[in-house]
Design a protein around this motif. Structure first.
Motif, mmCIF file in Angstrom:
data_model
loop_
_atom_site.group_PDB
_atom_site.id
_atom_site.type_symbol
_atom_site.label_atom_id
_atom_site.label_comp_id
_atom_site.label_asym_id
_atom_site.label_seq_id
_atom_site.Cartn_x
_atom_site.Cartn_y
_atom_site.Cartn_z
ATOM 1 N N GLY A 194 0.827 -1.202 0.000
ATOM 2 C CA GLY A 194 0.000 0.000 0.000
ATOM 3 C C GLY A 194 0.856 1.246 0.000
ATOM 4 N N HIS A 195 1.545 1.495 1.104
ATOM 5 C CA HIS A 195 2.340 2.714 1.240
ATOM 6 C C HIS A 195 3.467 2.798 0.211
ATOM 7 C CE1 HIS A 195 1.295 3.746 5.706
ATOM 8 N NE2 HIS A 195 0.241 3.701 4.930
ATOM 9 N N ARG A 196 4.237 1.742 0.055
ATOM 10 C CA ARG A 196 5.445 1.796 -0.801
ATOM 11 C C ARG A 196 5.493 0.680 -1.835
ATOM 12 N NH1 ARG A 196 7.835 6.830 -0.192
ATOM 13 N NH2 ARG A 196 7.295 7.510 1.897
ATOM 14 N N GLY A 197 4.335 0.156 -2.188
ATOM 15 C CA GLY A 197 4.256 -0.892 -3.199
ATOM 16 C C GLY A 197 2.802 -1.218 -3.490
ATOM 17 N N THR A 198 2.598 -2.248 -4.284
ATOM 18 C CA THR A 198 1.249 -2.712 -4.615
ATOM 19 C C THR A 198 1.197 -4.222 -4.419
ATOM 20 O OG1 THR A 198 1.800 -3.117 -6.934
ATOM 21 C CG2 THR A 198 0.981 -0.895 -6.371
ATOM 22 N N VAL A 199 0.010 -4.782 -4.547
ATOM 23 C CA VAL A 199 -0.121 -6.239 -4.440
ATOM 24 C C VAL A 199 0.703 -6.903 -5.538
ATOM 25 C CG1 VAL A 199 -1.740 -8.171 -4.596
ATOM 26 C CG2 VAL A 199 -2.374 -6.110 -3.327
ATOM 27 N N ALA A 200 0.656 -6.349 -6.751
ATOM 28 C CA ALA A 200 1.391 -6.927 -7.880
ATOM 29 C C ALA A 200 2.905 -6.715 -7.764
ATOM 30 C CB ALA A 200 0.887 -6.334 -9.191
ATOM 31 N N ALA A 201 3.313 -5.612 -7.158
ATOM 32 C CA ALA A 201 4.746 -5.294 -7.022
ATOM 33 C C ALA A 201 5.000 -4.722 -5.627
ATOM 34 C CB ALA A 201 5.168 -4.296 -8.104
ATOM 35 N N PRO A 202 5.033 -5.622 -4.617
ATOM 36 C CA PRO A 202 5.201 -5.147 -3.244
ATOM 37 C C PRO A 202 6.586 -4.561 -2.986
ATOM 38 C CG PRO A 202 5.238 -7.543 -3.299
ATOM 39 C CD PRO A 202 4.916 -7.072 -4.695
ATOM 40 N N GLY A 203 6.601 -3.526 -2.166
ATOM 41 C CA GLY A 203 7.862 -2.955 -1.713
ATOM 42 C C GLY A 203 8.252 -3.563 -0.383
ATOM 43 N N LEU A 204 9.300 -3.022 0.217
ATOM 44 C CA LEU A 204 9.758 -3.465 1.536
ATOM 45 C C LEU A 204 9.968 -2.245 2.422
ATOM 46 C CD1 LEU A 204 12.479 -6.121 0.620
ATOM 47 C CD2 LEU A 204 10.223 -6.568 1.599
ATOM 48 N N VAL A 205 9.513 -2.350 3.653
ATOM 49 C CA VAL A 205 9.735 -1.290 4.627
ATOM 50 C C VAL A 205 10.435 -1.876 5.848
ATOM 51 C CG1 VAL A 205 7.886 0.220 3.799
ATOM 52 C CG2 VAL A 205 7.375 -1.544 5.502
ATOM 53 N N VAL A 227 19.659 -10.398 -0.668
ATOM 54 C CA VAL A 227 19.905 -8.954 -0.777
ATOM 55 C C VAL A 227 19.520 -8.447 -2.164
ATOM 56 C CG1 VAL A 227 21.691 -7.163 -0.738
ATOM 57 C CG2 VAL A 227 21.680 -8.932 1.000
ATOM 58 N N GLU A 228 19.843 -9.196 -3.203
ATOM 59 C CA GLU A 228 19.547 -8.764 -4.572
ATOM 60 C C GLU A 228 18.045 -8.625 -4.800
ATOM 61 O OE1 GLU A 228 21.445 -11.444 -3.764
ATOM 62 O OE2 GLU A 228 23.389 -10.469 -4.078
ATOM 63 N N GLU A 229 17.237 -9.547 -4.252
ATOM 64 C CA GLU A 229 15.782 -9.481 -4.413
ATOM 65 C C GLU A 229 15.214 -8.311 -3.617
ATOM 66 O OE1 GLU A 229 11.760 -10.100 -5.316
ATOM 67 O OE2 GLU A 229 13.607 -10.559 -6.365
ATOM 68 N N ALA A 230 15.691 -8.123 -2.398
ATOM 69 C CA ALA A 230 15.245 -6.978 -1.592
ATOM 70 C C ALA A 230 15.589 -5.679 -2.311
ATOM 71 C CB ALA A 230 15.884 -7.026 -0.209
ATOM 72 N N ALA A 231 16.789 -5.579 -2.853
ATOM 73 C CA ALA A 231 17.214 -4.376 -3.578
ATOM 74 C C ALA A 231 16.334 -4.137 -4.798
ATOM 75 C CB ALA A 231 18.674 -4.508 -3.992
ATOM 76 N N ARG A 232 16.014 -5.183 -5.549
ATOM 77 C CA ARG A 232 15.159 -5.051 -6.728
ATOM 78 C C ARG A 232 13.784 -4.513 -6.350
ATOM 79 N NH1 ARG A 232 11.075 -6.979 -8.876
ATOM 80 N NH2 ARG A 232 10.822 -8.695 -7.416
ATOM 81 N N ARG A 233 13.210 -5.041 -5.285
ATOM 82 C CA ARG A 233 11.887 -4.571 -4.846
ATOM 83 C C ARG A 233 11.936 -3.099 -4.449
ATOM 84 N NH1 ARG A 233 8.710 -9.150 -1.333
ATOM 85 N NH2 ARG A 233 9.096 -10.896 -2.743
ATOM 86 N N ILE A 234 12.946 -2.743 -3.664
ATOM 87 C CA ILE A 234 13.060 -1.364 -3.198
ATOM 88 C C ILE A 234 13.298 -0.415 -4.369
ATOM 89 C CG2 ILE A 234 14.511 0.206 -1.829
ATOM 90 C CD1 ILE A 234 14.849 -2.202 0.143
ATOM 91 N N ALA A 235 14.098 -0.837 -5.336
ATOM 92 C CA ALA A 235 14.436 0.020 -6.479
ATOM 93 C C ALA A 235 13.254 0.236 -7.426
ATOM 94 C CB ALA A 235 15.607 -0.583 -7.251
ATOM 95 N N THR A 236 12.283 -0.676 -7.443
ATOM 96 C CA THR A 236 11.230 -0.607 -8.457
ATOM 97 C C THR A 236 9.821 -0.365 -7.932
ATOM 98 O OG1 THR A 236 10.957 -3.016 -8.435
ATOM 99 C CG2 THR A 236 12.539 -2.108 -10.025
ATOM 100 N N ALA A 237 9.548 -0.619 -6.664
ATOM 101 C CA ALA A 237 8.176 -0.524 -6.150
ATOM 102 C C ALA A 237 7.745 0.923 -5.906
ATOM 103 C CB ALA A 237 8.049 -1.333 -4.862
ATOM 104 N N THR A 238 6.463 1.172 -6.140
ATOM 105 C CA THR A 238 5.844 2.471 -5.870
ATOM 106 C C THR A 238 4.464 2.219 -5.282
ATOM 107 O OG1 THR A 238 7.001 3.535 -7.704
ATOM 108 C CG2 THR A 238 5.041 4.639 -6.888
ATOM 109 N N GLY A 239 4.126 2.983 -4.255
ATOM 110 C CA GLY A 239 2.825 2.839 -3.612
ATOM 111 C C GLY A 239 2.146 4.180 -3.421
#
Length: 191
Positions: free
Chosen positions: A57-68, A142-154
């Motif tokens: 919600g805040h920093r990602g979507t269901v389709a492209a979740p972010g990490l907080v 780490v690479e997967e976490a970085a990818r999510r953080i670099a690409t997710a928007t919420g």
């Protein structure tokens, strides 16, 4: 205990008789969002900061979740102790419940003992990662976490902005976090 570790409603966060302190370790450090009387450097033993809570919600979507950021067992965490304005304790607890539990999800309210830099110890409310919740995303490479953080928007913006603001605040405060530094290097490597 002032706060239930498995609270399900705002009334599970009763207004304390004395001061209400909040231990901030992520976005609350740079965006507390509630009236406060003091902000002081602090440290909590037995908990460690990590990008381990999935944000849909805040920093990602269901389709492209972010990490907080969440707190995990072990180690110690430096952050900030924020003393809520005494006139607004109930409203502050309601706000924190909506922000950290109802909207963000994946956290458990917990009271901790925070040691201030002046040597005092205070009881503070904080929100730790719920290891049993579906939003818990600890243990990602780490690479997967970085990818999510670099690409997710919420709804509240990009996940990368959240990461960079958190890291910048740690740098301003002189807090070294090797895990976040390693994650930051992996995010930069994706560019």
């Amino acid at each position: 205990m002032l706060w239930s570790e498995h609270a399900s409603a705002p009334d599970a966060l009763p207004v304390p008789e004395g001061d209400l302190w909040v231990f901030a370790y992520g976005s609350l450090m740079w965006d507390p969002g509630f009236p406060h009387e003091a902000i002081l450097p602090a440290e909590v033993e037995g908990l460690t900061r990590a990008f381990c809570v999935r944000s849909e919600g805040h920093r990602g979507t269901v389709a492209a979740p972010g990490l907080v950021v969440g707190l995990l067992p072990g180690g110690r965490c430096r952050g900030l102790a924020i003393k809520a304005d005494g006139r607004h304790k109930a409203a502050t607890l309601d706000y924190l419940w909506r922000r950290e539990m109802a909207l963000a999800d994946g956290y458990v309210p917990r009271r901790v003992i925070a040691r201030l830099d002046d040597g005092r110890s205070i009881e503070a409310l904080t929100f730790v990662a719920d290891l049993e919740h579906a939003a818990y995303a600890g243990g990602l490479p780490v690479e997967e976490a970085a990818r999510r953080i670099a690409t997710a928007t919420g709804q509240r913006g990009t996940n990368r902005d959240y990461f960079e603001r958190t890291l910048a605040q740690l740098v301003r405060l002189g807090i070294e976090d090797l895990g976040l530094a390693r994650l930051g290097q992996a995010i930069v490597a994706l560019a």
